[in-house]
Design a protein around this motif. Structure first.
Motif, PDB file in Angstrom:
ATOM      1  N   GLY A  88      13.722  -0.032   2.850  1.00 53.23           N
ATOM      2  CA  GLY A  88      13.133  -0.159   1.995  1.00 53.23           C
ATOM      3  C   GLY A  88      13.533  -0.633   0.690  1.00 53.23           C
ATOM      4  N   ALA A  89      15.003  -0.836   0.512  1.00 57.91           N
ATOM      5  CA  ALA A  89      15.690  -1.018  -0.698  1.00 57.91           C
ATOM      6  C   ALA A  89      16.018  -2.706  -0.660  1.00 57.91           C
ATOM      7  CB  ALA A  89      17.039  -0.381  -0.806  1.00 57.91           C
ATOM      8  N   VAL A  90      15.675  -3.342   0.514  1.00 59.67           N
ATOM      9  CA  VAL A  90      16.055  -4.825   0.325  1.00 59.67           C
ATOM     10  C   VAL A  90      14.862  -5.655   0.873  1.00 59.67           C
ATOM     11  CG1 VAL A  90      18.642  -4.247   0.726  1.00 59.67           C
ATOM     12  CG2 VAL A  90      17.019  -4.400   2.732  1.00 59.67           C
ATOM     13  N   VAL A  91      13.591  -5.004   1.346  1.00 58.15           N
ATOM     14  CA  VAL A  91      12.586  -5.627   1.636  1.00 58.15           C
ATOM     15  C   VAL A  91      11.474  -5.656   0.622  1.00 58.15           C
ATOM     16  CG1 VAL A  91      10.685  -6.026   2.999  1.00 58.15           C
ATOM     17  CG2 VAL A  91      12.948  -5.246   4.137  1.00 58.15           C
ATOM     18  N   ALA A  92      11.274  -6.591  -0.238  1.00 59.64           N
ATOM     19  CA  ALA A  92      10.736  -6.631  -1.417  1.00 59.64           C
ATOM     20  C   ALA A  92       9.164  -6.743  -1.001  1.00 59.64           C
ATOM     21  CB  ALA A  92      10.820  -7.738  -2.420  1.00 59.64           C
ATOM     22  N   PRO A  93       8.279  -5.674  -1.428  1.00 67.52           N
ATOM     23  CA  PRO A  93       6.705  -5.578  -1.238  1.00 67.52           C
ATOM     24  C   PRO A  93       6.280  -6.892  -1.620  1.00 67.52           C
ATOM     25  CG  PRO A  93       7.558  -3.497  -2.458  1.00 67.52           C
ATOM     26  CD  PRO A  93       8.775  -4.762  -2.514  1.00 67.52           C
ATOM     27  N   GLY A  94       5.319  -7.281  -0.900  1.00 68.58           N
ATOM     28  CA  GLY A  94       4.788  -8.794  -0.911  1.00 68.58           C
ATOM     29  C   GLY A  94       5.327  -9.826  -0.681  1.00 68.58           C
ATOM     30  N   ARG A 351       8.291  -0.613  11.865  1.00 68.68           N
ATOM     31  CA  ARG A 351       7.813  -0.882  10.434  1.00 68.68           C
ATOM     32  C   ARG A 351       7.272   0.448   9.866  1.00 68.68           C
ATOM     33  NH1 ARG A 351       1.745  -2.777   9.230  1.00 68.68           N
ATOM     34  NH2 ARG A 351       1.758  -2.593   6.874  1.00 68.68           N
ATOM     35  N   VAL A 352       6.707   1.490  10.571  1.00 68.33           N
ATOM     36  CA  VAL A 352       6.084   2.701   9.937  1.00 68.33           C
ATOM     37  C   VAL A 352       7.321   3.530   9.055  1.00 68.33           C
ATOM     38  CG1 VAL A 352       6.218   3.850  12.093  1.00 68.33           C
ATOM     39  CG2 VAL A 352       4.589   4.498  10.178  1.00 68.33           C
ATOM     40  N   ASP A 353       8.434   3.305   9.806  1.00 71.62           N
ATOM     41  CA  ASP A 353       9.481   4.125   9.168  1.00 71.62           C
ATOM     42  C   ASP A 353       9.992   4.018   7.810  1.00 71.62           C
ATOM     43  OD1 ASP A 353       9.606   3.863  12.219  1.00 71.62           O
ATOM     44  OD2 ASP A 353      11.260   5.162  12.043  1.00 71.62           O
ATOM     45  N   ARG A 354       9.776   2.591   7.505  1.00 74.10           N
ATOM     46  CA  ARG A 354      10.180   2.290   6.193  1.00 74.10           C
ATOM     47  C   ARG A 354       9.367   3.302   4.899  1.00 74.10           C
ATOM     48  NH1 ARG A 354       8.126  -3.533   3.884  1.00 74.10           N
ATOM     49  NH2 ARG A 354       8.563  -3.417   1.797  1.00 74.10           N
ATOM     50  N   TYR A 355       7.821   2.931   5.449  1.00 78.06           N
ATOM     51  CA  TYR A 355       7.185   3.740   4.308  1.00 78.06           C
ATOM     52  C   TYR A 355       7.129   5.155   4.523  1.00 78.06           C
ATOM     53  CZ  TYR A 355       5.192  -0.867   4.852  1.00 78.06           C
ATOM     54  OH  TYR A 355       4.849  -2.137   4.695  1.00 78.06           O
ATOM     55  N   ALA A 356       7.448   5.875   5.421  1.00 78.05           N
ATOM     56  CA  ALA A 356       7.540   7.324   5.564  1.00 78.05           C
ATOM     57  C   ALA A 356       8.732   7.656   4.835  1.00 78.05           C
ATOM     58  CB  ALA A 356       7.601   7.653   7.144  1.00 78.05           C
ATOM     59  N   THR A 357       9.784   7.008   5.081  1.00 78.62           N
ATOM     60  CA  THR A 357      11.153   7.332   4.499  1.00 78.62           C
ATOM     61  C   THR A 357      11.001   7.192   2.898  1.00 78.62           C
ATOM     62  OG1 THR A 357      12.750   6.694   6.145  1.00 78.62           O
ATOM     63  CG2 THR A 357      13.404   6.564   4.004  1.00 78.62           C
ATOM     64  N   GLU A 358      10.044   6.473   2.519  1.00 76.06           N
ATOM     65  CA  GLU A 358       9.842   6.164   1.004  1.00 76.06           C
ATOM     66  C   GLU A 358       9.255   7.177   0.373  1.00 76.06           C
ATOM     67  OE1 GLU A 358      10.984   3.938  -1.190  1.00 76.06           O
ATOM     68  OE2 GLU A 358      11.730   2.588   0.193  1.00 76.06           O
ATOM     69  N   VAL A 359       8.105   7.592   0.861  1.00 75.47           N
ATOM     70  CA  VAL A 359       7.402   9.038   0.984  1.00 75.47           C
ATOM     71  C   VAL A 359       8.459  10.169   0.730  1.00 75.47           C
ATOM     72  CG1 VAL A 359       5.822  10.774   1.385  1.00 75.47           C
ATOM     73  CG2 VAL A 359       5.272   8.423   1.685  1.00 75.47           C
ATOM     74  N   CYS A 360       9.363  10.392   1.810  1.00 77.67           N
ATOM     75  CA  CYS A 360      10.277  11.621   1.515  1.00 77.67           C
ATOM     76  C   CYS A 360      11.477  11.322   0.447  1.00 77.67           C
ATOM     77  CB  CYS A 360      11.135  11.738   2.799  1.00 77.67           C
ATOM     78  SG  CYS A 360       9.987  12.011   4.200  1.00 77.67           S
ATOM     79  N   LEU A 361      11.915  10.220   0.261  1.00 77.42           N
ATOM     80  CA  LEU A 361      12.869  10.127  -1.051  1.00 77.42           C
ATOM     81  C   LEU A 361      12.193  10.259  -2.034  1.00 77.42           C
ATOM     82  CD1 LEU A 361      14.458   6.393   0.288  1.00 77.42           C
ATOM     83  CD2 LEU A 361      15.510   8.679  -0.091  1.00 77.42           C
ATOM     84  N   ALA A 362      11.228   9.827  -2.630  1.00 77.37           N
ATOM     85  CA  ALA A 362      10.097  10.136  -3.654  1.00 77.37           C
ATOM     86  C   ALA A 362       9.971  11.558  -3.877  1.00 77.37           C
ATOM     87  CB  ALA A 362       8.853   9.180  -3.719  1.00 77.37           C
ATOM     88  N   HIS A 363       9.539  12.306  -2.969  1.00 77.61           N
ATOM     89  CA  HIS A 363       9.205  13.668  -3.134  1.00 77.61           C
ATOM     90  C   HIS A 363      10.552  14.666  -3.213  1.00 77.61           C
ATOM     91  CE1 HIS A 363       7.054  17.328  -2.736  1.00 77.61           C
ATOM     92  NE2 HIS A 363       7.896  17.713  -1.920  1.00 77.61           N
ATOM     93  N   VAL A 369       5.228   8.729  -5.113  1.00 79.48           N
ATOM     94  CA  VAL A 369       5.383   7.471  -4.237  1.00 79.48           C
ATOM     95  C   VAL A 369       4.835   6.270  -4.716  1.00 79.48           C
ATOM     96  CG1 VAL A 369       4.520   6.903  -1.809  1.00 79.48           C
ATOM     97  CG2 VAL A 369       4.704   9.489  -2.644  1.00 79.48           C
ATOM     98  N   PRO A 370       5.659   5.260  -4.572  1.00 82.39           N
ATOM     99  CA  PRO A 370       5.171   3.808  -4.881  1.00 82.39           C
ATOM    100  C   PRO A 370       4.012   3.437  -4.608  1.00 82.39           C
ATOM    101  CG  PRO A 370       7.486   4.060  -4.078  1.00 82.39           C
ATOM    102  CD  PRO A 370       6.778   5.254  -3.579  1.00 82.39           C
ATOM    103  N   ASP A 371       3.365   2.853  -5.381  1.00 74.48           N
ATOM    104  CA  ASP A 371       2.040   2.350  -5.310  1.00 74.48           C
ATOM    105  C   ASP A 371       1.871   1.255  -3.910  1.00 74.48           C
ATOM    106  OD1 ASP A 371       0.851   3.690  -7.148  1.00 74.48           O
ATOM    107  OD2 ASP A 371       0.928   2.041  -8.623  1.00 74.48           O
ATOM    108  N   TRP A 372       3.077   0.521  -3.715  1.00 77.03           N
ATOM    109  CA  TRP A 372       3.027  -0.345  -2.680  1.00 77.03           C
ATOM    110  C   TRP A 372       3.130   0.513  -1.261  1.00 77.03           C
ATOM    111  CZ3 TRP A 372       7.213  -0.231   0.526  1.00 77.03           C
ATOM    112  CH2 TRP A 372       8.481   0.210   0.124  1.00 77.03           C
TER     113      TRP A 372
END
Length: 471
Positions: A88-94, A351-363, A369-372
């Motif tokens: 998630g730190a190196v794949v820019a959303p969009g 792919r799904v692991d990236r988004y699940a990890t972002e949720v956990c990092l944010a919490h 949790v980032p809007d993207w």
């Protein structure tokens, strides 16, 4: 169990198998857009965890190393440090890369190569947790009691450095010889403790033969079918991943936002059908035992176990991804695991692991949790379902092709076969032939769980169809 049903140390080989037809049939991508590239690390701060002596455990030759671990005993039980590649730190959303990853869904593995989720320069180099490379990671710290029950968990951005890479066989051999790496001294004990807890939870583990197509290493480029080797070290390592996924699910449920991997409880009719097979084969179902406990208690060397395990696959139907934001799912559990679970440990390949990890990092950081991430929730469950289906079809097509090639010149031969399923209505019986490591339909009415003499054929290489007959 697989070694006990194998009648040959080396399965027959076949030369000249071309998997390009499989690629064409499923329209698999062949390259990456030149501007699909990762960006610089976007995390503002990271913990420096390079002092922890991480190691990796993967199949031989793997380069896309998602996970590195350290596990040791503490005064209160065990501590697991689990470093996951921080995609998630190196794949820019969009970005172009993001769009290509969204299109692919996951890495597809074919016998002769893979179709990677991310560019190889990233998944097999810049983001891979290779030895002696400092890498960005999502670092999980999980404490358990002596029985392996998780008591605390946390994930944070970090930099890590793996010290050494191992295969499962190397870890198994080191444990048996007493030369295991210091970072893995407690892996065996925590792995076994977690497996015991899984059985108590009613988790269902199916010990069925897992076919794989492997290169025979000859100059002629031959291929053969084998049963995927599985050591105890495989199981211990898998338990570390499952533990992390269960902690991730706990974080999401507490935050009331996330994406879970779910599986509904088995239907009463499917459980009763399994009971009937167990009874018919003369086996015992202890009073009060769950299906998972019954399966865990079976003799792995018995042909009847293959039949029971095959019937038990019906208990694992209906797997899904469930995204939620604000309200927790009505059925958050994965019945095969025995509790809530989320995919977070393979972001280089899924792919799904990236988004699940972002949720956990944010919490864990106390931030939103980032809007993207939230924007992906509407489509992500269906997208992953389609991706999983494609991966399964591609894998099956490759195995079917080699099965047909292996048996094309053996039509009419007789073989020893274990009956996995008996005939039901219009559905033929299904058998496993250890001599050739082949699974296929079988005409006639052989009894489930027995070993029979079957005849090979018909075989159609063009349609990748293999059949057997008895009687």
């Amino acid at each position: 169990m697989t070694a006990s049903v194998s009648r040959r140390a080396v399965a027959p080989r076949v030369d000249g198998v071309d998997f390009s037809a499989v690629r064409a049939e499923f329209d698999l991508p062949t390259g990456y857009p030149p501007d699909a590239v990762p960006v610089a690390d976007s995390r503002p701060t990271r913990r420096d965890a390079t002092d922890l002596e991480f190691v990796t455990i993967d199949p031989p030759g793997s380069m896309d190393l998602d996970q590195a671990l350290v596990v040791h005993r503490t005064d209160a039980g065990f501590r697991l440090y689990y470093a996951i590649a921080d995609v998630g730190a190196v794949v820019a959303p969009g970005s172009v890369l993001d769009e290509e990853v969204r299109r692919r869904g996951q890495t597809l593995y074919l016998p002769d190569d893979s179709v990677p989720l991310h560019p190889r320069e990233m998944s097999e180099d810049a983001s891979s947790l290779l030895p002696d490379r400092v890498r960005p990671a999502a670092l999980w710290t999980i404490d358990t009691d002596p029985a392996g029950t998780a008591t605390s968990w946390h994930v944070e951005p970090a930099t890590v450095r793996s010290r050494q890479r191992f295969t499962y066989a190397e870890v198994q051999s080191a444990v048996e010889s007493g030369t295991v790496h210091p970072s893995l001294t407690a892996l065996q004990d925590l792995g076994r403790a977690r497996r015991a807890l899984a059985v108590e939870r009613g988790a269902i583990e199916l010990a069925l033969p897992e076919q794989e197509v492997v290169a025979d290493g000859s100059d002629r480029g031959g291929w053969r079918l084998e049963i995927a080797p599985r050591t105890e070290a495989d199981a211990w390592n898998a338990e570390m991943s499952l533990l992390t996924g269960m902690c991730a699910a706990a974080i999401m449920l507490e935050a009331k936002v996330g994406i879970l991997r779910t599986l509904p409880p088995p239907g009463a009719s499917d459980v009763e059908a399994l009971r009937a097979v167990v009874r018919a084969l003369g086996l015992q179902w202890p009073t009060g035992a769950s299906p998972g406990q019954v399966l865990a208690g079976l003799d792995p060397s018995a042909p009847t176990t293959l039949a029971v395990m095959t019937e038990a696959t019906k208990l694992l139907r209906g797997a899904a991804y469930v995204a939620f934001d604000g309200e927790t799912p009505e059925e958050p559990d994965h019945s095969g695991i025995g509790g809530p679970y989320a995919h977070v440990t393979a972001p280089l390949r899924r792919r799904v692991d990236r988004y699940a990890t972002e949720v956990c990092l944010a919490h864990c950081a106390g931030t939103a949790v980032p809007d993207w991430v939230l924007a992906e929730f509407a489509d992500l469950p269906d997208a992953m379902r389609r991706s999983d289906s494609l991966a399964s079809k591609v894998d099956r097509a490759c195995i079917d092709l080699v099965e047909a090639r292996v048996l094309a010149d053996r039509v009419g031969d007789t073989v020893s076969a274990v009956v996995l399923r008996g005939r039901t209505g219009k559905r033929p019986a299904e058998v496993f032939v250890p001599e050739y490591t082949v699974v296929g339909p079988c005409s006639g009415d052989p009894a489930e769980g027995t070993t029979v003499t079957a005849r090979v054929g018909p075989v159609d290489v063009a349609t990748r169809r293999v059949e057997f007959s008895v009687g």
